[in-house]
Write an enzyme that holds these catalytic residues in place. Structure first.
Site, PDB file in Angstrom:
ATOM      1  N   HIS A 158      -7.622   9.280   4.421  1.00 32.23           N
ATOM      2  CA  HIS A 158      -7.611   8.471   5.097  1.00 32.23           C
ATOM      3  C   HIS A 158      -7.747   8.390   6.742  1.00 32.23           C
ATOM      4  O   HIS A 158      -8.018   9.982   6.756  1.00 32.23           O
ATOM      5  CB  HIS A 158      -5.508   7.877   5.456  1.00 32.23           C
ATOM      6  N   ILE A 175      -9.073  -0.735   2.440  1.00 34.57           N
ATOM      7  CA  ILE A 175     -10.105  -0.390   3.811  1.00 34.57           C
ATOM      8  C   ILE A 175      -8.710  -1.109   5.623  1.00 34.57           C
ATOM      9  O   ILE A 175      -8.897  -1.363   5.692  1.00 34.57           O
ATOM     10  CB  ILE A 175     -11.384  -1.370   4.768  1.00 34.57           C
ATOM     11  N   GLY A 191      -8.915   5.364   1.219  1.00 33.40           N
ATOM     12  CA  GLY A 191      -9.613   6.429   2.398  1.00 33.40           C
ATOM     13  C   GLY A 191     -10.827   5.627   2.237  1.00 33.40           C
ATOM     14  O   GLY A 191     -12.250   6.764   2.733  1.00 33.40           O
ATOM     15  N   SER A 192     -11.983   4.540   2.125  1.00 34.85           N
ATOM     16  CA  SER A 192     -12.951   4.143   1.959  1.00 34.85           C
ATOM     17  C   SER A 192     -14.161   2.976   3.053  1.00 34.85           C
ATOM     18  O   SER A 192     -14.451   2.788   3.174  1.00 34.85           O
ATOM     19  CB  SER A 192     -13.477   3.227   0.497  1.00 34.85           C
ATOM     20  N   SER A 193     -13.281   3.338   4.659  1.00 29.97           N
ATOM     21  CA  SER A 193     -13.964   3.050   5.264  1.00 29.97           C
ATOM     22  C   SER A 193     -14.946   3.862   5.701  1.00 29.97           C
ATOM     23  O   SER A 193     -15.129   5.224   5.367  1.00 29.97           O
ATOM     24  CB  SER A 193     -12.570   3.410   6.649  1.00 29.97           C
ATOM     25  N   ASP A 224       1.071  -0.966   0.058  1.00 30.87           N
ATOM     26  CA  ASP A 224      -0.236   0.019  -0.113  1.00 30.87           C
ATOM     27  C   ASP A 224       0.819   1.724   0.639  1.00 30.87           C
ATOM     28  O   ASP A 224       2.230   1.184   0.842  1.00 30.87           O
ATOM     29  CB  ASP A 224      -0.463   0.273   1.370  1.00 30.87           C
TER      30      ASP A 224
HETATM   31  P1  13P Z   1      -9.387   4.269   5.344  1.00 35.27           P
HETATM   32  O1  13P Z   1      -8.201   4.983   6.366  1.00 35.27           O
HETATM   33  O2  13P Z   1     -10.271   4.508   5.104  1.00 35.27           O
HETATM   34  O3  13P Z   1      -9.446   2.982   6.009  1.00 35.27           O
HETATM   35  O4  13P Z   1      -8.265   3.572   4.118  1.00 35.27           O
HETATM   36  C1  13P Z   1      -7.312   2.904   3.629  1.00 35.27           C
HETATM   37  C2  13P Z   1      -6.725   3.111   2.932  1.00 35.27           C
HETATM   38  O5  13P Z   1      -6.943   3.603   1.966  1.00 35.27           O
HETATM   39  C3  13P Z   1      -4.842   2.777   2.656  1.00 35.27           C
HETATM   40  O6  13P Z   1      -4.825   3.059   1.782  1.00 35.27           O
HETATM   41  O1  G3H Z   2      -2.225   4.562   4.404  1.00 34.49           O
HETATM   42  C1  G3H Z   2      -2.966   4.488   5.168  1.00 34.49           C
HETATM   43  C2  G3H Z   2      -2.924   3.397   5.823  1.00 34.49           C
HETATM   44  O2  G3H Z   2      -4.552   3.219   6.753  1.00 34.49           O
HETATM   45  C3  G3H Z   2      -2.110   2.532   6.628  1.00 34.49           C
HETATM   46  O3  G3H Z   2      -1.977   2.991   7.672  1.00 34.49           O
HETATM   47  O4  G3H Z   2       0.430   4.154   7.417  1.00 34.49           O
HETATM   48  O5  G3H Z   2      -0.480   3.997   9.617  1.00 34.49           O
HETATM   49  O6  G3H Z   2       0.606   1.985   8.287  1.00 34.49           O
HETATM   50  P1  G3H Z   2      -0.151   3.620   8.288  1.00 34.49           P
HETATM   51 ZN    ZN Z   3      -4.561   4.845   1.034  1.00 37.09          ZN
END
Ligand code: 13P
Ligand code: G3H
Ligand code: ZN
Length: 361
Positions: free
Chosen positions: A198, A276, A233-235, A83
């Site tokens: 996010h 998510i 950012g789809s939570s 990610d």
């Molecule tokens: P959320 O913070 O909305 O869960 O998004 C996670 C995300 O986009 C990780 O790349």
């Molecule tokens: O990119 C956003 C994800 O929620 C990962 O977050 O960098 O804190 O592991 P993080």
């Molecule tokens: Zn992301």
């Protein structure tokens, strides 16, 4: 079952009109919770790790953790995805450690804070796509910068994301530029910016089209009907999870996430991967807070991590069902990465964009 590439999973999802949640992990409990949900619902899995998660868990531990999960659940195809990769090296070392897919987030410079210009984004994403495709791994690129259409601010949270004020041009992916970007880079999936960010604090009210620009997805899908779109950012930041956390001593200010029905609308318009992390973090935190409040004498981590896993499994199950991924795993026959590499070499997986843009104009 062998690990699967993102490209194969998203091709299947596109063919059968569903979306796949991509869940972030950084520990064993999160991995077990996702797999338990996938197993019960026969859902294919995308697990993703950020750079922070890789640092936290250790690359080798993560690699063996995923191997273990695949061995426990041999009938579930698992894609392991990087990610928000910030450089060629981050993406290359991910693949070296068993990831079958990487995101090269060239919307930001290598510091993961400074918005990059278009030419930088195209050049670095293409370099990573070429490298990944040689070995059959998949690549997600990002065009546009995640941030709030309400405040105009970048979404620096958790140490990742743009800092300071962004223009509307940066906050909303341009559909014409998206066609050019996919053409020039050869990405397998495209993350776009349309008002999501996010973390938990996305919107100060239930979002409407002014702050969650779903029409941008529709415009991009019209121009790029064969490109798999990704929503970051789809939570959904469910109210009940906010309530549990606050009922048991948390102090989360009221907030709104991305409603599931908006994501379902996106899935009808080419969204195939939905990221998510926050919802699962909240589910875990709520369950642990509850246990600590109700049984303050408890000190065996299993006593609070088991309910935490159960709470996360519930969120994962809900998303698998809501996005239509339930029941799909057993329909997929994994193509080995070496065979995917041959498909790239033969040009079978080159984005089909020519003519499409002209037809739509
Ligand atoms: P959320 O913070 O909305 O869960 O998004 C996670 C995300 O986009 C990780 O790349
Ligand atoms: O990119 C956003 C994800 O929620 C990962 O977050 O960098 O804190 O592991 P993080
Ligand atoms: Zn992301």
């Amino acid at each position: 079952m062998a690990r699967i590439t993102l490209r194969q999973l998203l091709d299947h999802a596109a063919e059968h009109d569903y979306g796949l949640p991509a869940f972030n992990i950084n520990n064993m409990e999160q991995g077990l919770a996702i797999m338990a949900a996938a197993d019960k619902l026969d859902a294919p899995v995308i697990i993703q790790a950020s750079r922070g998660a890789r640092q936290y868990a250790n690359d080798l531990v993560l690699k063996h953790l995923i191997d273990g999960l695949c061995e426990v659940y041999p009938h579930i195809p698992v894609c392991m995805h990087q990610d928000h990769g910030n450089s060629e090296a981050t993406c290359a070392t991910a693949i070296q450690n068993g990831f079958t897919s990487v995101m090269m987030d060239g919307s930001l410079k290598a510091d993961a804070k400074t918005p990059a210009d278009y030419d930088y984004n195209v050049a670095i994403t293409k370099r990573v796509a070429d490298m990944a495709h040689w070995v059959g791994a998949s690549v997600e690129g990002e065009l546009g910068v995640l941030g709030s259409l309400e405040t105009g601010m970048g979404e620096k949270e958790d140490g990742h994301g743009a800092e300071g004020k962004l223009s509307q041009d940066q906050l909303l992916t341009d559909p014409d530029q998206a066609v050019d970007f996919v053409n020039k880079t050869g990405v397998d999936a495209l993350a776009i910016a349309m008002g999501t960010s996010h973390g938990a604090y996305k919107f100060s009210r239930k979002p409407d089209g002014a702050v969650l620009a779903m029409h941008v997805i529709e415009e991009i899908h019209n121009r790029l009907p064969n490109t798999h779109l990704v929503m970051h950012g789809s939570s959904s930041v469910p109210q009940e999870l906010q309530d549990i956390i606050n009922q048991y001593g948390g102090q989360m200010p009221q907030t709104w996430g991305v409603p599931v029905e908006e994501i379902q609308r996106g899935i009808k318009h080419g969204v195939r991967k939905i990221n998510i992390d926050t919802d699962n973090r909240m589910a875990i935190t709520g369950a642990i807070r509850k246990l600590f409040a109700e049984k303050p004498a408890e000190f065996d981590p299993r006593k609070y991590l088991k309910p935490a896993m159960d709470a996360m499994e519930k969120v994962c199950s809900a998303r698998f069902e809501e996005f239509g991924a339930a029941g799909q795993a057993s329909k997929i026959k994994v193509i080995a990465m070496s065979d995917m590499a041959k498909r790239y070499e033969r040009g079978e997986l080159t984005p089909k964009t020519t003519g499409v843009a002209c037809a739509a104009e």
